[in-house]
Design a protein around this motif. Structure first.
Motif, PDB file in Angstrom:
ATOM      1  N   ALA A 149       0.706   3.398   9.049  1.00 34.11           N
ATOM      2  CA  ALA A 149       0.705   4.277   7.967  1.00 34.11           C
ATOM      3  C   ALA A 149      -0.182   4.001   6.760  1.00 34.11           C
ATOM      4  CB  ALA A 149       2.196   4.465   7.432  1.00 34.11           C
ATOM      5  N   ALA A 150      -0.117   2.687   6.458  1.00 35.67           N
ATOM      6  CA  ALA A 150      -1.281   2.033   5.494  1.00 35.67           C
ATOM      7  C   ALA A 150      -2.281   2.333   5.678  1.00 35.67           C
ATOM      8  CB  ALA A 150      -0.738   0.719   5.125  1.00 35.67           C
ATOM      9  N   ARG A 151      -3.102   2.276   6.815  1.00 35.33           N
ATOM     10  CA  ARG A 151      -4.239   2.364   7.181  1.00 35.33           C
ATOM     11  C   ARG A 151      -4.626   3.869   7.101  1.00 35.33           C
ATOM     12  NH1 ARG A 151      -5.462  -1.426  12.556  1.00 35.33           N
ATOM     13  NH2 ARG A 151      -6.075  -3.140  11.468  1.00 35.33           N
ATOM     14  N   VAL A 176       0.854  -1.151   0.024  1.00 36.62           N
ATOM     15  CA  VAL A 176      -0.051  -0.043   0.204  1.00 36.62           C
ATOM     16  C   VAL A 176       0.738   1.183   0.049  1.00 36.62           C
ATOM     17  CG1 VAL A 176      -1.863   1.305   1.197  1.00 36.62           C
ATOM     18  CG2 VAL A 176      -2.041  -1.162   1.201  1.00 36.62           C
ATOM     19  N   LEU A 177       1.777   1.340   0.918  1.00 40.13           N
ATOM     20  CA  LEU A 177       2.469   2.479   0.974  1.00 40.13           C
ATOM     21  C   LEU A 177       3.617   2.533  -0.340  1.00 40.13           C
ATOM     22  CD1 LEU A 177       4.116   2.011   4.592  1.00 40.13           C
ATOM     23  CD2 LEU A 177       2.263   3.659   3.694  1.00 40.13           C
ATOM     24  N   CYS A 195      -3.346   6.015   5.052  1.00 41.64           N
ATOM     25  CA  CYS A 195      -3.309   6.454   3.785  1.00 41.64           C
ATOM     26  C   CYS A 195      -4.676   5.948   3.251  1.00 41.64           C
ATOM     27  CB  CYS A 195      -2.304   5.463   2.958  1.00 41.64           C
ATOM     28  SG  CYS A 195      -0.576   6.310   3.319  1.00 41.64           S
ATOM     29  N   VAL A 196      -5.233   4.443   3.479  1.00 44.22           N
ATOM     30  CA  VAL A 196      -6.442   3.996   3.114  1.00 44.22           C
ATOM     31  C   VAL A 196      -7.764   4.905   3.595  1.00 44.22           C
ATOM     32  CG1 VAL A 196      -7.695   2.247   2.772  1.00 44.22           C
ATOM     33  CG2 VAL A 196      -5.389   1.902   2.503  1.00 44.22           C
ATOM     34  N   ARG A 197      -7.554   5.123   4.682  1.00 41.80           N
ATOM     35  CA  ARG A 197      -8.684   6.108   5.247  1.00 41.80           C
ATOM     36  C   ARG A 197      -8.634   7.350   4.614  1.00 41.80           C
ATOM     37  NH1 ARG A 197      -6.555   4.098  10.225  1.00 41.80           N
ATOM     38  NH2 ARG A 197      -6.096   6.237  10.779  1.00 41.80           N
ATOM     39  N   SER A 198      -7.537   7.891   4.318  1.00 38.76           N
ATOM     40  CA  SER A 198      -7.476   9.485   3.647  1.00 38.76           C
ATOM     41  C   SER A 198      -8.238   9.235   2.275  1.00 38.76           C
ATOM     42  CB  SER A 198      -6.425   9.879   3.722  1.00 38.76           C
ATOM     43  OG  SER A 198      -5.747  10.398   5.064  1.00 38.76           O
ATOM     44  N   TRP A 199      -7.624   8.266   1.544  1.00 37.67           N
ATOM     45  CA  TRP A 199      -8.063   8.154   0.221  1.00 37.67           C
ATOM     46  C   TRP A 199      -9.544   7.999  -0.150  1.00 37.67           C
ATOM     47  CZ3 TRP A 199      -3.820   4.155  -0.934  1.00 37.67           C
ATOM     48  CH2 TRP A 199      -2.372   4.672  -1.046  1.00 37.67           C
ATOM     49  N   ALA A 253      -4.758  -3.788   0.670  1.00 40.73           N
ATOM     50  CA  ALA A 253      -5.506  -3.079   1.977  1.00 40.73           C
ATOM     51  C   ALA A 253      -6.445  -4.509   2.631  1.00 40.73           C
ATOM     52  CB  ALA A 253      -5.996  -1.847   1.721  1.00 40.73           C
ATOM     53  N   ALA A 254      -7.104  -4.787   1.749  1.00 38.02           N
ATOM     54  CA  ALA A 254      -7.911  -5.978   2.194  1.00 38.02           C
ATOM     55  C   ALA A 254      -7.160  -7.081   2.755  1.00 38.02           C
ATOM     56  CB  ALA A 254      -8.776  -6.594   1.099  1.00 38.02           C
TER      57      ALA A 254
END
Length: 530
Positions: free
Chosen positions: A185-187, A20-21, A189-193, A229-230
């Motif tokens: 950090a990956a979470r 994800v990163l 990013c996903v939440r912001s996207w 992410a999943a």
């Protein structure tokens, strides 16, 4: 074996978090590519003409400016936060102590706080990055950036302390993988996207070009990193489950059985009991105590549900971990009303709390009186509202050329324009501006005859209450019922429904007249409509 599974799941979650990163870093590298080309061109010296270098430099500056603006928009986007009730250390020292002990036993960081939600589920919810200090619900000694433990309130009231601890063990164990920097950090990013994509969904590009571009970039990144992410979340869940496997494993099996029972009781209480009150502008103030009453009643009627019930009564209920369970129950009940129903309209009176003891009179009786008044108005029998006159006109209407459809249409029209009846929005689907309650599936529109049957049955219930010892009552599993003065018979309304259908569908009043005679109802006595 459990340790190997835990490490394997944790490493899998970290690998997918890095993927994800990498998607994020690839987008950043793409935005910096024109600047890198410009630097190379200027470093080449006089071999590259200015006519090439300066236009490329201008494009690089523009791309960096747009990328910076998009990055700021994405970074500032905040995902929707689940409505919850915070539980502070002072409100529940025993509950906070239980969660801390459980986290220490699992060797994971303490959750950042505890909150309750009116739902049959529990999870860890990330806190906003702007929160630098612990909120009122934070656990003592916990990292304020750690996720908050959200507990479904029905679990707290229905389960015993040991069952709740066993049920929450895998959830609390999730704070371990969540604390890893790459996963966190990956979470983020996903939440912001996801938040940016949702924010830009209704934006018109010519009017909000930057927001539309940010939404398009976020959607591209979600498509690129969605699978990773999943898989990351699956790895986190697997690692948490493996870590909690040895903690109260035997009790957890029994607790999982209680989860299904609590869900069934909670769903039935909301749809059968709470929803009619909400649509009248009243919110029951003790929903969680009500679900305990509903499940207790279920155990009395169902032998399968009653197995082990008596032994559980001797154990300490989990709601005892709260200092003031009644006050917390009231806060959760109001939140449930706002979350699942949305509240009264702008022109309606403010909501008022409702005690369970007042439910039969203030909800059940009012529903029946409002429907009876609408029926007699449609029959032009308001001056002498007796069952005898209503049955006579209903029989004539049912036996007429058009059947009872014309009468049903008048009642449907009156129901759509009514302001007191709690059911038009659900049964007719036609009242303007009323949406199905959040969390409940939209019910299919009732036919005109079904609406007519409901109104006739309500008039009969009013007459029965006026002339006999019967009273409107609340059944925890069935909702509004009619009970006689002697034995409790919640099936009275079910038998009444068949008699009313015979009158409406077949123009045969005899089954209903027989029901009235057996109940001791006088058809000639006026029905009280208010």
């Amino acid at each position: 074996m459990g340790q190997r599974q835990q490490h394997r799941a944790t490493h899998s979650a970290r690998d997918h978090a890095l993927a994800v990163l990498r998607a994020r870093n690839s987008a950043l590298a793409l935005a910096l590519l024109p600047a890198a080309v410009a630097v190379v061109l200027f470093a080449a010296g006089p071999d590259v003409p200015d006519a090439v270098r300066w236009p490329v430099a201008g494009v690089a500056v523009a791309v960096i400016a747009v990328a910076a603006a998009v990055g700021v928009l994405i970074a500032r986007a905040r995902p929707a936060v689940t409505p919850t009730i915070d539980v502070s250390e002072a409100d529940a020292p025993a509950l906070h102590g239980l969660i801390r002990d459980l986290a220490d036993r699992l060797a994971v960081p303490h959750p950042g706080g505890i909150a309750l939600t009116p739902d049959c589920d529990s999870w860890l919810e990330e806190q906003p990055r702007t929160r630098d200090t612990g909120g009122p619900h934070a656990l003592a000694g916990s990292d304020t950036r750690a996720p908050v433990l959200v507990i479904g309130s029905p679990f707290l009231w229905w389960m015993r302390v040991g069952e709740l601890r066993a049920l929450l063990a895998p959830v609390v164990a999730g704070t371990g993988p969540s604390a890893h920097p790459d996963i966190a950090a990956a979470r983020r990013c996903v939440r912001s996207w996801d938040a940016t994509a949702g924010l830009a969904a209704g934006a018109w590009p010519p009017r909000h070009p930057l927001l539309a571009l940010s939404g398009a970039v976020s959607r591209l990144l979600l498509r690129a990193a969605g699978t990773h992410a999943a898989e990351m979340e699956r790895g986190v869940a697997a690692a948490a489950s493996a870590r909690a496997h040895s903690v109260d494993h035997g009790v957890r099996t029994a607790a999982q059985e209680q989860v299904g029972l609590a869900y069934a009781g909670w769903d039935r209480l909301l749809t059968k009991v709470a929803l009619p009150a909400w649509r009248m502008g009243r919110w029951p103030r003790r929903l969680n105590a009500g679900v305990v009453s509903a499940l207790t009643e279920l155990s009395r009627r169902d032998r399968l549900a009653a197995q082990g019930f008596a032994s559980r009564l001797g154990e300490r209920p989990a709601c005892d971990l709260l200092e003031e369970p009644g006050r917390v129950d009231e806060e959760i009940s109001l939140l449930a009303a706002r979350l699942f129903h949305g509240g009264p309209g702008h022109d309606a009176a403010p909501w008022a709390p409702l005690d369970w003891t007042a439910y039969p009179e203030e909800v059940v009786d009012r529903i029946w009186r409002d429907r009876a008044a609408r029926l007699f108005a449609a029959l032009d029998a308001e001056e002498t509202p007796t069952l005898a006159r209503a049955l006579s006109r209903l029989t004539e209407a049912a036996a007429g050329p058009g059947g009872p459809d014309a009468l049903a249409a008048r009642i449907g029209t009156a129901a759509e324009g009514g302001t007191d009846d709690p059911f038009p929005a659900a049964t007719t689907g036609g009242r303007s501006g009323v949406l199905p309650p959040l969390g409940f599936p939209a019910q299919p529109p009732a036919t005109g005859r079904e609406l007519l049957v409901e109104h006739v049955a309500a008039a009969v219930c009013c007459a029965t209450a006026d002339t006999t010892g019967a009273t409107p009552a609340l059944d925890w599993l069935e909702g509004p019922v009619l009970r006689s003065g002697s034995p409790r018979r919640p099936t009275d309304l079910k038998r009444l429904g068949g008699c009313v259908h015979s009158l409406v569908d077949e123009a045969d009043p005899e089954p209903l007249r027989a029901w009235l005679t057996a109940a001791g109802v006088r058809e000639d006595k006026p029905v009280r409509l208010v």
